[in-house]
Motif scaffolding. Structure first.
Motif, PDB file in Angstrom:
ATOM      1  N   ARG A   1       0.842  -1.224   0.000  1.00  0.00           N
ATOM      2  CA  ARG A   1       0.000   0.000   0.000  1.00  0.00           C
ATOM      3  C   ARG A   1       0.862   1.253   0.000  1.00  0.00           C
ATOM      4  NH1 ARG A   1      -3.154  -3.259   3.424  1.00  0.00           N
ATOM      5  NH2 ARG A   1      -2.354  -2.318   5.321  1.00  0.00           N
ATOM      6  N   VAL A   2       1.940   1.245   0.750  1.00  0.00           N
ATOM      7  CA  VAL A   2       2.831   2.406   0.807  1.00  0.00           C
ATOM      8  C   VAL A   2       3.504   2.634  -0.549  1.00  0.00           C
ATOM      9  CG1 VAL A   2       4.994   3.248   1.808  1.00  0.00           C
ATOM     10  CG2 VAL A   2       3.238   2.269   3.292  1.00  0.00           C
ATOM     11  N   ARG A   3       3.910   1.554  -1.216  1.00  0.00           N
ATOM     12  CA  ARG A   3       4.572   1.676  -2.523  1.00  0.00           C
ATOM     13  C   ARG A   3       3.644   2.229  -3.579  1.00  0.00           C
ATOM     14  NH1 ARG A   3       6.874  -3.530  -1.395  1.00  0.00           N
ATOM     15  NH2 ARG A   3       5.262  -4.451  -2.695  1.00  0.00           N
ATOM     16  N   THR A   4       2.354   1.945  -3.493  1.00  0.00           N
ATOM     17  CA  THR A   4       1.414   2.393  -4.536  1.00  0.00           C
ATOM     18  C   THR A   4       0.884   3.800  -4.295  1.00  0.00           C
ATOM     19  OG1 THR A   4      -0.459   1.323  -3.418  1.00  0.00           O
ATOM     20  CG2 THR A   4       0.715   0.049  -5.117  1.00  0.00           C
ATOM     21  N   GLN A   5       1.231   4.379  -3.180  1.00  0.00           N
ATOM     22  CA  GLN A   5       0.730   5.738  -2.901  1.00  0.00           C
ATOM     23  C   GLN A   5       1.607   6.784  -3.529  1.00  0.00           C
ATOM     24  OE1 GLN A   5       0.310   6.168   1.308  1.00  0.00           O
ATOM     25  NE2 GLN A   5      -1.446   4.819   1.400  1.00  0.00           N
TER      26      GLN A   5
END
Length: 152
Positions: free
Chosen positions: A148-152
């Motif tokens: 989730r952090v990488r896709t933000q």
């Protein structure tokens, strides 16, 4: 009959949704991690932080003599792997890699140490690892958080 089928289909839909699946994957991670953690604990001096029990070398030289590695290499490799990968699994970090490492360990144990233990034990470990490799750690894992952090 149609109502019964519709009721069943709704139950399957709920059970297969992300949260129940993630709970099941979490329980699976805990179960597989527990198997290997407990095994790793038998190889260290009780109360120490990963100090290998000298008797473990004797065990590997006698009972586990079928391993293709010298006990000097096999004991620390096994002991540390049986602690490191379960911790990663518990937190759901590098879940697929950790489950793969434990799968390889299971296959080594099956082939070289306890070839008669396939059905009662190792088949279950292989199945648990395979599910985690295919499905990952689920929503309740650090893998999911990092994704989730990488896709933000």
């Amino acid at each position: 009959m149609n109502r019964l089928v519709a009721f069943y289909d709704r139950g399957v839909e709920i059970a297969a949704s992300r949260i129940p699946e993630s709970l099941a994957l979490f329980l699976l991670r805990v179960a597989l991690a527990g198997v290997f953690w407990r095994s790793g604990q038998t190889k260290v001096i009780e109360g120490s932080f990963l100090s290998i029990n000298p008797s473990t070398y004797d065990l590997f030289a006698s009972e586990f003599s079928g391993l293709p590695l010298d006990p000097v290499i096999a004991v620390p490799l096994t002991t540390y792997a049986e602690h490191f990968f379960p911790v990663l699994l518990l937190f759901g970090l590098a879940t697929r890699f950790s489950a793969g490492a434990l799968l390889v360990m299971t296959l080594v144990i099956q082939i070289f140490v306890f070839p008669d233990a396939w059905w009662p034990v190792h088949s279950l470990w292989v199945a648990m690892a395979a599910i985690l490799i295919v499905r990952g750690g689920g929503l309740f894992s650090l893998d999911a958080l990092l994704a989730r952090v990488r896709t933000q």
